[in-house]
Design a protein around this motif. Sequence first.
Motif, short mmCIF file in Angstrom:
data_model
loop_
_atom_site.label_atom_id
_atom_site.label_comp_id
_atom_site.label_asym_id
_atom_site.label_seq_id
_atom_site.Cartn_x
_atom_site.Cartn_y
_atom_site.Cartn_z
N PRO A 123 53.86 10.17 43.20
CA PRO A 123 53.81 11.16 42.28
C PRO A 123 53.64 10.48 40.70
CG PRO A 123 55.70 11.11 43.48
CD PRO A 123 55.06 10.15 43.80
N GLN A 124 52.69 11.08 40.20
CA GLN A 124 52.41 10.86 38.77
C GLN A 124 53.02 11.54 37.75
OE1 GLN A 124 48.73 10.46 36.68
NE2 GLN A 124 47.91 12.34 37.48
N ILE A 125 53.23 12.71 37.96
CA ILE A 125 54.20 13.74 37.26
C ILE A 125 55.14 14.49 37.92
CG2 ILE A 125 52.05 14.22 35.35
CD1 ILE A 125 52.19 16.97 37.42
N ILE A 126 55.93 15.24 37.24
CA ILE A 126 56.83 16.04 37.75
C ILE A 126 57.01 17.39 36.79
CG2 ILE A 126 58.75 14.83 36.70
CD1 ILE A 126 59.15 16.53 39.83
N ASP A 127 56.84 18.33 37.51
CA ASP A 127 56.69 19.79 36.71
C ASP A 127 57.81 20.71 37.52
OD1 ASP A 127 55.35 19.92 34.20
OD2 ASP A 127 53.32 19.33 35.63
N ALA A 128 58.06 22.01 36.64
CA ALA A 128 58.65 22.92 37.38
C ALA A 128 58.48 24.13 36.57
CB ALA A 128 60.33 22.44 37.22
N SER A 129 58.59 25.36 37.19
CA SER A 129 58.95 26.66 36.46
C SER A 129 60.02 26.48 35.95
CB SER A 129 58.72 27.64 37.60
OG SER A 129 57.47 27.62 38.14
N CYS A 130 59.89 27.35 34.64
CA CYS A 130 61.24 27.52 33.82
C CYS A 130 60.99 28.49 33.03
CB CYS A 130 61.23 26.39 32.85
SG CYS A 130 60.01 25.86 31.93
N ARG A 144 68.24 27.49 39.52
CA ARG A 144 67.38 27.11 40.59
C ARG A 144 66.07 27.22 39.91
NH1 ARG A 144 69.51 23.44 43.01
NH2 ARG A 144 67.68 23.35 44.81
N THR A 145 65.06 26.55 40.31
CA THR A 145 63.72 26.67 40.06
C THR A 145 62.92 26.06 41.29
OG1 THR A 145 61.90 26.59 38.44
CG2 THR A 145 63.37 24.82 38.61
N VAL A 146 61.62 25.99 40.93
CA VAL A 146 60.77 25.49 42.04
C VAL A 146 60.03 24.28 41.17
CG1 VAL A 146 60.24 27.03 43.79
CG2 VAL A 146 58.68 27.08 41.72
N THR A 147 59.95 23.09 41.87
CA THR A 147 59.33 21.65 41.25
C THR A 147 58.04 21.37 42.12
OG1 THR A 147 60.54 20.26 42.50
CG2 THR A 147 61.53 21.19 40.42
N TRP A 148 57.11 20.60 41.54
CA TRP A 148 56.38 20.04 42.11
C TRP A 148 55.85 18.54 41.48
CZ3 TRP A 148 55.95 24.27 39.27
CH2 TRP A 148 55.10 24.38 38.03
N GLY A 149 55.15 17.67 42.15
CA GLY A 149 54.96 16.73 41.59
C GLY A 149 53.39 16.02 42.05
N ASN A 209 67.43 18.32 33.54
CA ASN A 209 68.22 19.12 34.33
C ASN A 209 67.29 20.01 35.31
OD1 ASN A 209 70.60 17.77 33.98
ND2 ASN A 209 71.01 19.36 31.91
N ILE A 210 66.31 20.75 34.50
CA ILE A 210 65.72 21.62 35.24
C ILE A 210 64.85 21.06 36.42
CG2 ILE A 210 63.59 23.14 35.24
CD1 ILE A 210 64.25 23.45 32.01
N LEU A 211 64.37 19.72 36.35
CA LEU A 211 63.52 19.22 37.35
C LEU A 211 64.56 18.73 38.18
CD1 LEU A 211 61.56 16.82 35.12
CD2 LEU A 211 60.58 19.02 36.15
N LEU A 212 65.77 18.45 38.22
CA LEU A 212 66.45 18.03 39.14
C LEU A 212 67.31 19.31 40.01
CD1 LEU A 212 68.71 15.38 37.33
CD2 LEU A 212 67.04 15.11 39.22
N ASP A 213 67.12 20.53 39.51
CA ASP A 213 67.61 21.67 40.01
C ASP A 213 66.48 22.43 40.83
OD1 ASP A 213 70.28 21.55 39.58
OD2 ASP A 213 70.14 22.53 37.86
N GLY A 214 65.34 21.83 41.14
CA GLY A 214 64.33 22.57 41.71
C GLY A 214 64.37 22.49 43.23
N ASP A 215 63.85 23.47 43.83
CA ASP A 215 63.46 23.48 45.36
C ASP A 215 61.91 23.16 45.28
OD1 ASP A 215 66.00 24.50 46.32
OD2 ASP A 215 65.53 26.44 45.96
N LYS A 216 61.56 22.79 46.66
CA LYS A 216 60.20 22.49 46.88
C LYS A 216 59.17 23.59 46.70
CE LYS A 216 57.63 19.95 50.08
NZ LYS A 216 57.68 19.23 51.48
N LEU A 217 58.26 23.48 45.97
CA LEU A 217 57.29 24.48 45.74
C LEU A 217 56.48 24.56 47.01
CD1 LEU A 217 55.50 26.26 43.65
CD2 LEU A 217 54.08 24.21 43.72
N ARG A 218 56.19 25.82 47.56
CA ARG A 218 55.56 26.05 48.72
C ARG A 218 54.25 25.08 48.76
NH1 ARG A 218 51.86 30.72 47.71
NH2 ARG A 218 51.65 30.96 45.46
N HIS A 219 53.86 24.85 49.75
CA HIS A 219 52.76 23.64 49.87
C HIS A 219 51.71 23.87 50.88
CE1 HIS A 219 55.44 22.39 53.21
NE2 HIS A 219 56.36 22.88 52.36
N THR A 220 51.62 24.89 51.76
CA THR A 220 50.74 24.88 52.90
C THR A 220 49.86 26.05 52.48
OG1 THR A 220 52.37 24.08 54.30
CG2 THR A 220 50.66 24.91 55.41
N GLU A 221 48.75 25.41 52.43
CA GLU A 221 47.33 26.41 52.34
C GLU A 221 47.81 27.46 51.30
OE1 GLU A 221 44.57 25.41 53.40
OE2 GLU A 221 43.99 27.38 54.69
#
Lengths: 281, 523
Positions: free
Chosen positions: B191-198, B376-381, B446-458
């Motif tokens: 991972p070079q970045i970390i992002d989340a919906s907020c 909660r939110t969803v995060t991705w890296g 805090n937002i980044l730590l409280d995230g679930d995994k963003l959907r990732h398949t197709e």
Amino acid sequence: MGRSFYRRLTPYLYLAPAMTVIFGFSVVSMGISFYSSFHDYDAFAGASRFVGVDNYLRALFEPDSHFWLAMRNTLFYVVMSVAGVLLTALPLALLCQRIRKGQALFRTLYFLPSITPGVVVALVFFHLFGVWGQVLDNAATALPALAFLGVWSGAGYNMVIFLAGLTDIPRHLYDAAKVDGVDAWGQFRHVTLPMLRNTLVFVTVMTVIGAFQVFTSVYIITGGGPERSTEVITYTIFINAFAVAGQMGYASAMAWLLFAVIFVFVFIQMRIFRSRNVYEG
Amino acid sequence: MQPSGCSAIHGDGRNSGVALDRKTVMSVQTLYRLLAMFAVVGFVALILSRAGLTSEWTIRSGQGENRPVKLRVWDWWSPSGNEEYGFYFDGLKTVFERQNPDVEIVFQIVPFGNYVQKLSTAMVGKSPPDVFQSSVYWAEGFYQRGMLRPLNDLLARDPVHEDGSRISEADFLPSAWRHNHTQDGVVYGIPQIIDASCLIWNLDILHKEAAHDQEIRDLFISDSTGVVDYARIRYDAIRDWEHFRRIAKKLTRYDADGRIVQAGFMIHAYGGGAGMFPPWLSANGGQFQDAAGTLVRFDTPAGVEAMEFMAGLYWKDRVCLPFRRQLVDAEQFQEGNVACIAAGTWSGKDIMRNTLGWQHFGKTAFPPGPQGKGYRTVTWGNMLVIARNTPHQEASWRYIKFVCSLEGNLLRLKYLRYPGPRVDFYQTPGWQEALIERPYLSNIKNILLDGDKLRHTEIIAVDHQVNPVIETLLLRYPDIMEGNGPYPSVEAALKQAAYHANRVFDRYNIQVKQWTAREQFEE
């Protein structure tokens, strides 16, 4: 080998560069697409597995296939844009023909949309439609809005074709009609339209082919929405080919089904409108 | 000495005069042609001197160096859209090439929208980049197609450094280190970045309303003496969905005709609307898909509740601007027409840039719904990956280690104001300074730590199936509730979307098995 051989060969040599390009970039790629349509082909992996006509059957019969929905939307679009183009391009050509001064200016102005890149036109209309309200946010109006854009883009080009056709109609036919007391509408109906038959066929066929292949405006403006009301067949093909894993073969099958539909349409048009030699000059 | 034209006049009388005129005309025409040619050549030269024939040409001609390894790096962060990316790439290149004299970095920028197609073409043409940034959208699929080099051996053999340049799972936030490996532990990206919906709040609007509303004043951070810091919103400012609804209503203003002139919130019915569904779903205790990517999980009561909450904000509470394709959330927010929008944590720098420095906004995670447990939110890296067949594996790994090191994270902070995916990043003075300089970053960790995994398949294929349904639900919600809509209920619509998405997963899983079988056969 005599002189006559070289003379016969010359035209083929002139044609060779163009034919090479067409063969390389059209025929070969069409062949690959046809091959892919019978395979489970993935562009990333660059490999494929023969699946017979599965891709065609899936497009035609699977319940979650969007082929028929996309074809229905495409047909609506074709009808609207062909009617729109014919109903604007021909009157514009007739008006343009009557102008004594500045015909070239009008011809150029009306032709401008044809040489403007489709993406630019789509982006401009995207914002114009916003000024006109929620046109693109209603399933009933989104597709007609895109057809309007198509007509706007295509009318000028076809006007020039009609103008060329009108110029070819001999004046003495109109003179004879006037002598016989035929009014303006009668002249249009009995002289202009029959004499424009071949031009009409050309314009209709080309517009139908172009309309079946509409893509840019859908891709840029609506992305197939709202409620899939603007999901046309080329968009469905594109999404499957480039956005879904391993569906290049399926997308190719749909592309060939589209080819078949266009072929049938054009064939029928040619049969119906085939010239009956109304006039021989 | 006379010009030859003049002697022709004197010598040949009238005919010579004609010859002169023609000659003069010819020479003027020739002059025009020459000028036109010079103009064209000059124009082309100007373009080439500024842009180069290729980026490689420009870089090479600029540097005049001849390094044995030329490392091709693909990215979609484009300096043409935001010059800050250009400064970042320059900084990255300078430092890395200084530390690695044998490597020359050649950045190639490929637009995000065309990334997959271009990569596909490059793979088939056997000229993929050596190393590239991969979105979480594609990384799993790239690996399953056999395009990416597994990194486990490189991670295992890499010595531990004390200077923060080592790479291991322990160095990263858990929310960052979860899109980059398979369930059985094969790591294919770093991972070079970390992002989340907020949720992003316009603090100017909140500040104004806070003057006469204690509930809104309570959204801001205040010290023990009760002094309110109007530059910072509390992370837990919004308690739950009901609270959010009430605050959004308070922040909405209507004109005399009942039209919204200031919206409390904004929902985009199209791609953005569908994109907003997963974080609201997550806040309500739901998930979009299972971890293995084989099954959809959003067609649940939690999903229905999330969908109805979103549609209710628009149709019942009337706190959102009208659904219109042309209205872009971020633009409306930046123009001060909307008090709150949902967006990515990355968007702060863009808002500042587009508003010429305005930064009176703050970010929070999504408040819990009726079935939710906490914020909660969803995060991705998004990550850096190495193409499987690159001849420059060592150089690629060195590049990745540098970019994903603490030093690389701080470079991104310096040029792009990006939060980093590394744990040690948040202890650095650089980050602490950034928090003071840009208060909108204060809740990010805090937002980044409280995230679930963003959907990732197709994702794109699933979007093609699910987005139109969500779009229809949002656009036709009143019709659906009255029984006149295209779906009998929200639940039925989500079931249908789930059915189609599961079909995508089914086909994809078959595809993955074929790829795996072929790979094993080739090996």
